[in-house]
Motif scaffolding. Structure first.
Motif, PDB file in Angstrom:
ATOM      1  N   TRP A 168      31.284   7.322  22.071  1.00 53.31           N
ATOM      2  CA  TRP A 168      32.699   7.050  22.320  1.00 53.31           C
ATOM      3  C   TRP A 168      32.904   5.659  22.916  1.00 53.31           C
ATOM      4  N   ASN A 169      31.910   5.154  23.638  1.00 53.31           N
ATOM      5  CA  ASN A 169      32.002   3.782  24.135  1.00 53.31           C
ATOM      6  C   ASN A 169      32.040   2.782  22.984  1.00 53.31           C
ATOM      7  N   GLY A 170      31.450   3.160  21.852  1.00 52.01           N
ATOM      8  CA  GLY A 170      31.492   2.295  20.678  1.00 52.01           C
ATOM      9  C   GLY A 170      32.888   2.091  20.134  1.00 52.01           C
ATOM     10  N   CYS A 171      33.811   2.952  20.517  1.00 52.53           N
ATOM     11  CA  CYS A 171      35.205   2.826  20.068  1.00 52.53           C
ATOM     12  C   CYS A 171      35.991   1.806  20.898  1.00 52.53           C
ATOM     13  N   LYS A 172      35.409   1.320  21.985  1.00 53.72           N
ATOM     14  CA  LYS A 172      36.145   0.433  22.884  1.00 53.72           C
ATOM     15  C   LYS A 172      36.639  -0.843  22.208  1.00 53.72           C
ATOM     16  N   SER A 173      35.910  -1.329  21.208  1.00 48.22           N
ATOM     17  CA  SER A 173      36.334  -2.566  20.542  1.00 48.22           C
ATOM     18  C   SER A 173      37.344  -2.313  19.427  1.00 48.22           C
ATOM     19  N   CYS A 174      37.684  -1.049  19.183  1.00 50.15           N
ATOM     20  CA  CYS A 174      38.669  -0.707  18.156  1.00 50.15           C
ATOM     21  C   CYS A 174      40.079  -0.978  18.688  1.00 50.15           C
ATOM     22  N   VAL A 175      40.956  -1.449  17.815  1.00 50.32           N
ATOM     23  CA  VAL A 175      42.337  -1.737  18.230  1.00 50.32           C
ATOM     24  C   VAL A 175      43.083  -0.468  18.632  1.00 50.32           C
ATOM     25  N   ASN A 176      42.585   0.691  18.242  1.00 56.12           N
ATOM     26  CA  ASN A 176      43.255   1.955  18.550  1.00 56.12           C
ATOM     27  C   ASN A 176      42.646   2.690  19.750  1.00 56.12           C
ATOM     28  N   TYR A 177      41.785   2.007  20.491  1.00 60.94           N
ATOM     29  CA  TYR A 177      41.097   2.661  21.607  1.00 60.94           C
ATOM     30  C   TYR A 177      42.079   3.233  22.628  1.00 60.94           C
ATOM     31  N   ASP A 178      43.162   2.523  22.910  1.00 65.06           N
ATOM     32  CA  ASP A 178      44.156   3.019  23.875  1.00 65.06           C
ATOM     33  C   ASP A 178      44.740   4.355  23.422  1.00 65.06           C
ATOM     34  N   ILE A 179      44.964   4.500  22.121  1.00 62.14           N
ATOM     35  CA  ILE A 179      45.495   5.759  21.585  1.00 62.14           C
ATOM     36  C   ILE A 179      44.483   6.884  21.827  1.00 62.14           C
ATOM     37  N   LEU A 180      43.216   6.611  21.524  1.00 61.12           N
ATOM     38  CA  LEU A 180      42.157   7.595  21.722  1.00 61.12           C
ATOM     39  C   LEU A 180      42.132   8.076  23.167  1.00 61.12           C
ATOM     40  N   MET A 181      42.215   7.134  24.113  1.00 63.54           N
ATOM     41  CA  MET A 181      42.132   7.495  25.521  1.00 63.54           C
ATOM     42  C   MET A 181      43.397   8.200  26.002  1.00 63.54           C
ATOM     43  N   LYS A 182      44.567   7.779  25.516  1.00 64.11           N
ATOM     44  CA  LYS A 182      45.809   8.459  25.899  1.00 64.11           C
ATOM     45  C   LYS A 182      45.809   9.904  25.430  1.00 64.11           C
ATOM     46  N   LYS A 183      45.102  10.163  24.346  1.00 64.65           N
ATOM     47  CA  LYS A 183      45.017  11.533  23.806  1.00 64.65           C
ATOM     48  C   LYS A 183      43.770  12.253  24.324  1.00 64.65           C
ATOM     49  N   GLU A 184      43.171  11.697  25.364  1.00 65.56           N
ATOM     50  CA  GLU A 184      42.013  12.293  26.039  1.00 65.56           C
ATOM     51  C   GLU A 184      40.874  12.610  25.072  1.00 65.56           C
ATOM     52  N   ARG A 185      40.685  11.727  24.095  1.00 63.02           N
ATOM     53  CA  ARG A 185      39.617  11.827  23.092  1.00 63.02           C
ATOM     54  C   ARG A 185      39.708  13.101  22.255  1.00 63.02           C
ATOM     55  N   LYS A 186      40.912  13.669  22.176  1.00 63.65           N
ATOM     56  CA  LYS A 186      41.105  14.864  21.358  1.00 63.65           C
ATOM     57  C   LYS A 186      41.433  14.501  19.920  1.00 63.65           C
ATOM     58  N   ASN A 187      42.031  13.344  19.710  1.00 68.78           N
ATOM     59  CA  ASN A 187      42.297  12.834  18.368  1.00 68.78           C
ATOM     60  C   ASN A 187      42.708  11.372  18.454  1.00 68.78           C
ATOM     61  N   CYS A 188      42.839  10.758  17.298  1.00 65.75           N
ATOM     62  CA  CYS A 188      43.243   9.354  17.214  1.00 65.75           C
ATOM     63  C   CYS A 188      43.755   9.131  15.791  1.00 65.75           C
ATOM     64  N   LEU A 189      43.772   7.904  15.310  1.00 67.77           N
ATOM     65  CA  LEU A 189      44.228   7.640  13.954  1.00 67.77           C
ATOM     66  C   LEU A 189      43.152   7.931  12.916  1.00 67.77           C
ATOM     67  N   CYS A 190      41.898   7.975  13.337  1.00 65.94           N
ATOM     68  CA  CYS A 190      40.803   8.313  12.422  1.00 65.94           C
ATOM     69  C   CYS A 190      40.758   9.820  12.184  1.00 65.94           C
ATOM     70  N   THR A 191      40.350  10.186  10.980  1.00 65.36           N
ATOM     71  CA  THR A 191      40.073  11.583  10.666  1.00 65.36           C
ATOM     72  C   THR A 191      38.590  11.831  10.907  1.00 65.36           C
ATOM     73  N   ALA A 192      38.287  12.884  11.648  1.00 65.49           N
ATOM     74  CA  ALA A 192      36.898  13.274  11.894  1.00 65.49           C
ATOM     75  C   ALA A 192      36.461  14.222  10.784  1.00 65.49           C
ATOM     76  N   MET A 193      35.262  13.971  10.237  1.00 66.75           N
ATOM     77  CA  MET A 193      34.721  14.831   9.190  1.00 66.75           C
ATOM     78  C   MET A 193      33.281  15.168   9.545  1.00 66.75           C
ATOM     79  N   LEU A 194      32.882  16.410   9.260  1.00 70.11           N
ATOM     80  CA  LEU A 194      31.585  16.911   9.701  1.00 70.11           C
ATOM     81  C   LEU A 194      30.913  17.698   8.578  1.00 70.11           C
ATOM     82  N   PHE A 195      29.625  17.412   8.368  1.00 73.92           N
ATOM     83  CA  PHE A 195      28.778  18.204   7.467  1.00 73.92           C
ATOM     84  C   PHE A 195      27.823  19.002   8.333  1.00 73.92           C
TER      85      PHE A 195
END
Length: 198
Positions: free
Chosen positions: A143-170
């Protein structure tokens, strides 16, 4: 065109790869976590990336990273040179990096975060499913790797529950067919036998 597991011979492309990652994100107006030349070089020399080339010219790239002591693997940084886009190269690279991930970490859950519809489609074809962020690694370093993303503030405001990226899992054990193997694993086994040169 050749699509290969990376080695030190591919280091000559690292600056171009890094620049295109940044430029592509700027053109799309989306966030992307910036990766240093040193970070990408390490991935390349360790054989933890896939590089596509054509007659000595860089075509595409993607790398893998492990998290939570190998329980999770991320396929990240997928990029294709602009002149080779819309030719199916991204699909071939994702297939190859997926196979690399399964070979190195056969029991790991493989995940990705993306804003790109094309990547979502490729991931879906490989057996990934959209998930909520809590199903991904909770490794702080990821998650620290997201710090340089322009949307990092959104991620943190949403308490890392979601952001503009879609999470996908296999999840290897989740997709079983009547033969007892996952559909994606059958595809993975078939891909091991096929060539990635076109």
């Amino acid at each position: 065109m050749e699509i290969e597991i990376s080695s030190s011979i591919h280091l000559m492309y690292v600056s171009e790869i890094q620049q295109e990652m940044y430029d592509s994100a700027q053109r799309r107006g989306t966030g992307i976590a910036k990766r240093s030349i040193e970070y990408l070089s390490k991935k390349i020399t360790e054989g933890n990336a896939v590089v596509a080339t054509d007659k000595g010219k860089w075509v595409g790239f993607c790398y893998i990273e492990t998290w939570s002591h190998g329980q999770f693997v991320a396929n990240s940084g997928l990029i294709v040179s602009p002149e080779f886009r819309h030719l199916g190269v991204a699909t071939l690279i994702k297939d190859k990096v997926f196979t690399l991930s399964r070979n190195k970490y056969p029991n790991a859950k493989i995940f990705g975060l993306t804003t790109g519809l094309a990547v979502m489609k490729i991931n879906s074809d490989l057996g990934y499913k959209p998930v909520i962020y809590s199903e991904l690694t909770q490794d702080e370093e990821f998650w620290n790797g997201c710090k340089s993303c322009v949307n990092y503030d959104i991620l943190m405001k949403k308490e890392r529950k979601n952001c503009l990226c879609t999470a996908m899992l296999f999840v290897p054990e989740n997709i079983k067919n009547s033969a007892g193997k996952s559909q994606s694993e059958n595809q993975y086994n078939n891909e091991q036998e096929s060539s990635f040169s076109i």
